[in-house]
Design an enzyme around this catalytic site. Structure first.
Site: not given
Length: 110
Positions: A52, A47-50
């Site tokens: 989402t 997972f990215d940390k933006t």
């Protein structure tokens, strides 16, 4: 043994529809049946940390006044007065961010 291929032709799409429907009820959106087939071979999820992945409801983490941060000229209003004016400006809005701001200010000013 002889099997009827019609049952397989009906059962597969039905299973895909039920599976995607149940996943959607848990907030997981699946693009199609081919994705369900590929899921079985997944070994890692990244997972990215933006932002989402969220709880679906915005929350205010902190309120920082510009005059406190940059040591600018003091405002004519104290912090609580500024928060109250912000509350008045946002309380009629139905926007999710406005609701988050209003809820946060309610807790601060109580």
């Amino acid at each position: 043994m002889i099997a009827c291929p019609c049952a397989l032709g009906l059962a597969t799409p039905t299973a895909v529809m039920v599976g995607t429907g149940i996943a959607a009820s848990y907030g997981i959106l699946i693009k199609g049946g081919d994705v369900l087939e590929k899921i079985s071979s997944i070994t890692t999820v990244v997972f990215d940390k933006t932002g989402t992945l969220t709880s679906g409801t915005p929350h205010v983490k902190d309120i920082i006044l510009v005059s406190e941060t940059f040591k600018t000229q003091k405002s004519d209003f104290d912090r609580d007065t500024l928060l109250f004016f912000t509350y008045l400006a946002e309380k009629s809005s139905e926007h999710p961010l406005a609701k988050a701001i209003v809820n946060n200010i309610k807790h601060i000013l109580q």
